[in-house]
Design an enzyme around this catalytic site. Structure first.
Site, short mmCIF file in Angstrom:
data_model
loop_
_atom_site.label_atom_id
_atom_site.label_comp_id
_atom_site.label_asym_id
_atom_site.label_seq_id
_atom_site.Cartn_x
_atom_site.Cartn_y
_atom_site.Cartn_z
N ASP A 216 2.93 1.12 -2.22
CA ASP A 216 2.16 1.85 -1.22
C ASP A 216 3.03 2.06 0.02
O ASP A 216 4.22 1.77 0.02
CB ASP A 216 0.86 1.11 -0.89
CG ASP A 216 1.10 -0.26 -0.28
OD1 ASP A 216 2.28 -0.61 -0.02
OD2 ASP A 216 0.13 -1.00 -0.06
N LYS B 115 0.27 4.09 -9.02
CA LYS B 115 0.03 2.95 -8.14
C LYS B 115 -1.24 2.21 -8.53
O LYS B 115 -1.24 0.97 -8.64
CB LYS B 115 -0.08 3.41 -6.68
CG LYS B 115 -0.25 2.26 -5.69
CD LYS B 115 -0.48 2.75 -4.27
CE LYS B 115 -1.90 3.25 -4.10
NZ LYS B 115 -2.22 3.58 -2.69
#
Length: 213
Positions: free
Chosen positions: A144, A126
């Site tokens: 997320d 991420k």
């Protein structure tokens, strides 16, 4: 996939076209200050985006970003990001490991991300994707909890509880396909997904899109 999702996404994109265009320009321009963006992405996990943005500016203004020791950086980061001691160490290590020109020579965004995850401590899938998007590589998604919530809510995909590399890439492909149907790049479409989960109402979503980094 829900027809309502695409209607809502296209409407949000149309209402905020100028903001999204400005974000594209901003992200591409960030290649002039790649290390600043890398530090920002190292600081953001489990922390406020706005506080981390301010923290990078403070490190820079105090001369700590490029030359500060771990103790000095940790003191400056305290109260602005969680796990400030660990993140100060990540920044110090990144100074040694990161080479922006070498990164740009790596062919393919996926390969760039793999290099970042392998070589820059503190970056996972991420965070590495966040960094790449923020320097103008738009074929990645920042997955997320907000993004996972939206794709689950609208039936685009059912995210697994554990976000492994394989699962990340699966969801990223789903997001990329949805982005194409709205005429946006994956990394820009990702901003819409975040806003769709985090805020309700056209005005608040527009304000959030302008603030996102």
């Amino acid at each position: 996939m829900s027809r309502n999702f695409y209607q809502e996404a296209r409407k949000l994109a149309a209402e905020n076209r100028k903001t999204l265009d400005a974000k594209r320009r901003e992200f591409k321009n960030n290649r002039k200050r790649m290390f600043d963006e890398l530090v920002f992405c190292l600081l953001t996990p489990q922390s406020s985006m706005l506080k981390c943005k301010h923290a990078v500016c403070q490190l820079k203004n105090k001369g700590l970003l490029q030359k500060g020791n771990k103790k000095g950086m940790a003191a400056a980061l305290k109260g602005k990001t969680r796990f400030h001691n660990n993140k100060a160490r990540y920044v110090a290590l990144a100074r040694v490991k990161f080479d922006g020109r070498a990164l740009l020579k790596i062919r393919g965004t996926g390969q760039k991300r793999e290099w970042l995850v392998k070589n820059i401590e503190g970056l996972g899938q991420k965070e590495a994707s966040h960094f790449l998007r923020n320097i103008g590589f738009f074929d990645v998604a920042i997955i997320d909890r907000h993004v996972k919530s939206v794709i689950k809510k609208y039936g685009l995909a059912k995210p697994a509880k554990t976000l492994t590399k394989k699962e990340y890439e699966r969801l990223e492909k789903v997001i990329g396909q949805a982005a194409a149907k709205t005429g946006l790049e994956t990394g820009i479409f990702d901003l819409l997904l975040f806003a769709m989960d985090a805020e309700t109402g056209a005005k608040r979503r527009a304000e959030l899109l302008k603030a996102l980094k």
